[in-house]
Design a protein around this motif. Sequence first.
Motif, PDB file in Angstrom:
ATOM      1  N   GLY A 140       0.796  -1.221   0.000  1.00  0.00           N
ATOM      2  CA  GLY A 140       0.000   0.000   0.000  1.00  0.00           C
ATOM      3  C   GLY A 140       0.825   1.266   0.000  1.00  0.00           C
ATOM      4  O   GLY A 140       0.399   2.289  -0.538  1.00  0.00           O
ATOM      5  N   SER A 141       2.018   1.231   0.568  1.00  0.00           N
ATOM      6  CA  SER A 141       2.892   2.409   0.603  1.00  0.00           C
ATOM      7  C   SER A 141       3.281   2.876  -0.788  1.00  0.00           C
ATOM      8  O   SER A 141       3.721   4.004  -0.974  1.00  0.00           O
ATOM      9  CB  SER A 141       4.167   2.099   1.393  1.00  0.00           C
ATOM     10  OG  SER A 141       3.850   1.713   2.697  1.00  0.00           O
ATOM     11  N   TYR A 142       3.123   1.997  -1.765  1.00  0.00           N
ATOM     12  CA  TYR A 142       3.547   2.302  -3.128  1.00  0.00           C
ATOM     13  C   TYR A 142       2.362   2.299  -4.098  1.00  0.00           C
ATOM     14  O   TYR A 142       2.563   2.278  -5.307  1.00  0.00           O
ATOM     15  CB  TYR A 142       4.603   1.282  -3.567  1.00  0.00           C
ATOM     16  CG  TYR A 142       5.761   1.251  -2.605  1.00  0.00           C
ATOM     17  CD1 TYR A 142       6.780   2.181  -2.696  1.00  0.00           C
ATOM     18  CD2 TYR A 142       5.792   0.325  -1.570  1.00  0.00           C
ATOM     19  CE1 TYR A 142       7.820   2.180  -1.788  1.00  0.00           C
ATOM     20  CE2 TYR A 142       6.840   0.312  -0.658  1.00  0.00           C
ATOM     21  CZ  TYR A 142       7.840   1.237  -0.774  1.00  0.00           C
ATOM     22  OH  TYR A 142       8.870   1.239   0.135  1.00  0.00           O
ATOM     23  N   SER A 143       1.140   2.286  -3.571  1.00  0.00           N
ATOM     24  CA  SER A 143      -0.063   2.196  -4.407  1.00  0.00           C
ATOM     25  C   SER A 143       0.078   1.061  -5.422  1.00  0.00           C
ATOM     26  O   SER A 143      -0.240   1.209  -6.594  1.00  0.00           O
ATOM     27  CB  SER A 143      -0.328   3.522  -5.117  1.00  0.00           C
ATOM     28  OG  SER A 143      -0.592   4.521  -4.179  1.00  0.00           O
ATOM     29  N   PHE A 144       0.566  -0.062  -4.954  1.00  0.00           N
ATOM     30  CA  PHE A 144       0.797  -1.228  -5.803  1.00  0.00           C
ATOM     31  C   PHE A 144      -0.184  -2.310  -5.398  1.00  0.00           C
ATOM     32  O   PHE A 144      -0.261  -2.690  -4.234  1.00  0.00           O
ATOM     33  CB  PHE A 144       2.238  -1.714  -5.623  1.00  0.00           C
ATOM     34  CG  PHE A 144       2.606  -2.860  -6.517  1.00  0.00           C
ATOM     35  CD1 PHE A 144       2.777  -2.678  -7.879  1.00  0.00           C
ATOM     36  CD2 PHE A 144       2.790  -4.127  -5.994  1.00  0.00           C
ATOM     37  CE1 PHE A 144       3.109  -3.738  -8.700  1.00  0.00           C
ATOM     38  CE2 PHE A 144       3.132  -5.191  -6.807  1.00  0.00           C
ATOM     39  CZ  PHE A 144       3.299  -4.995  -8.164  1.00  0.00           C
ATOM     40  N   HIS A 145      -0.951  -2.789  -6.383  1.00  0.00           N
ATOM     41  CA  HIS A 145      -1.993  -3.783  -6.134  1.00  0.00           C
ATOM     42  C   HIS A 145      -1.767  -4.976  -7.057  1.00  0.00           C
ATOM     43  O   HIS A 145      -2.282  -5.012  -8.182  1.00  0.00           O
ATOM     44  CB  HIS A 145      -3.374  -3.167  -6.353  1.00  0.00           C
ATOM     45  CG  HIS A 145      -3.575  -1.923  -5.562  1.00  0.00           C
ATOM     46  ND1 HIS A 145      -3.800  -1.925  -4.208  1.00  0.00           N
ATOM     47  CD2 HIS A 145      -3.516  -0.612  -5.928  1.00  0.00           C
ATOM     48  CE1 HIS A 145      -3.900  -0.680  -3.773  1.00  0.00           C
ATOM     49  NE2 HIS A 145      -3.722   0.135  -4.796  1.00  0.00           N
ATOM     50  N   PRO A 146      -0.993  -5.972  -6.604  1.00  0.00           N
ATOM     51  CA  PRO A 146      -0.670  -7.101  -7.482  1.00  0.00           C
ATOM     52  C   PRO A 146      -1.887  -7.948  -7.821  1.00  0.00           C
ATOM     53  O   PRO A 146      -2.781  -8.126  -7.001  1.00  0.00           O
ATOM     54  CB  PRO A 146       0.345  -7.905  -6.676  1.00  0.00           C
ATOM     55  CG  PRO A 146       0.212  -7.461  -5.276  1.00  0.00           C
ATOM     56  CD  PRO A 146      -0.388  -6.085  -5.289  1.00  0.00           C
ATOM     57  N   VAL A 147      -1.901  -8.450  -9.073  1.00  0.00           N
ATOM     58  CA  VAL A 147      -2.961  -9.352  -9.516  1.00  0.00           C
ATOM     59  C   VAL A 147      -2.402 -10.710  -9.923  1.00  0.00           C
ATOM     60  O   VAL A 147      -3.171 -11.635 -10.156  1.00  0.00           O
ATOM     61  CB  VAL A 147      -3.788  -8.750 -10.681  1.00  0.00           C
ATOM     62  CG1 VAL A 147      -4.500  -7.484 -10.238  1.00  0.00           C
ATOM     63  CG2 VAL A 147      -2.930  -8.504 -11.902  1.00  0.00           C
ATOM     64  N   ARG A 148      -1.080 -10.827 -10.012  1.00  0.00           N
ATOM     65  CA  ARG A 148      -0.462 -12.118 -10.291  1.00  0.00           C
ATOM     66  C   ARG A 148       0.966 -12.119  -9.766  1.00  0.00           C
ATOM     67  O   ARG A 148       1.546 -11.059  -9.505  1.00  0.00           O
ATOM     68  CB  ARG A 148      -0.487 -12.479 -11.776  1.00  0.00           C
ATOM     69  CG  ARG A 148       0.416 -11.652 -12.638  1.00  0.00           C
ATOM     70  CD  ARG A 148       0.283 -12.049 -14.124  1.00  0.00           C
ATOM     71  NE  ARG A 148       1.085 -11.163 -14.926  1.00  0.00           N
ATOM     72  CZ  ARG A 148       2.237 -11.505 -15.500  1.00  0.00           C
ATOM     73  NH1 ARG A 148       2.709 -12.722 -15.385  1.00  0.00           N
ATOM     74  NH2 ARG A 148       2.911 -10.631 -16.212  1.00  0.00           N
ATOM     75  N   ALA A 149       1.513 -13.309  -9.603  1.00  0.00           N
ATOM     76  CA  ALA A 149       2.884 -13.468  -9.130  1.00  0.00           C
ATOM     77  C   ALA A 149       3.471 -14.721  -9.761  1.00  0.00           C
ATOM     78  O   ALA A 149       2.745 -15.636 -10.153  1.00  0.00           O
ATOM     79  CB  ALA A 149       2.922 -13.574  -7.614  1.00  0.00           C
TER      80      ALA A 149
END
Length: 132
Positions: free
Chosen positions: A32-41
């Motif tokens: 959340g600190s980077y406004s990053f919302h992963p959808v796959r890995a």
Amino acid sequence: MHHRTLFDGKVVEIATTMHSDPRGMLTAIQFGSYSFHPVRAFVVTAPQGTSRGGHAHRSGRQLLMQLSGEISIEFRYQKQVERMILTPVNRAILVESSVWARQTYEGENPAMIVFCDTEYDPESYVTAAGFD
């Protein structure tokens, strides 16, 4: 804490926290600190000395995190070249779209996990490094 950045913030070193006890080690990242919302890995393992990647993406961001060994990364953006090494101390980076990257796997059992904020799209890959 100072985090290394490259290309005016197109590549950002990400803080990780480590918690150790007799049971082992837990390493955490706060997306959340980077406004990053992963959808796959996905996890990448490779023999020592192997290079992988060698492309940029037209869209989306990727967070690369070292799991074991050392991961040397060459970045290219607008005819500039920078390098960074992911180690147990400097574990993770966030890479914006349009930054070309090639990873070289070194050390014992080198492995990396990659989190992406977009679904897989082979049309998004750009293999030219901007030096042609």
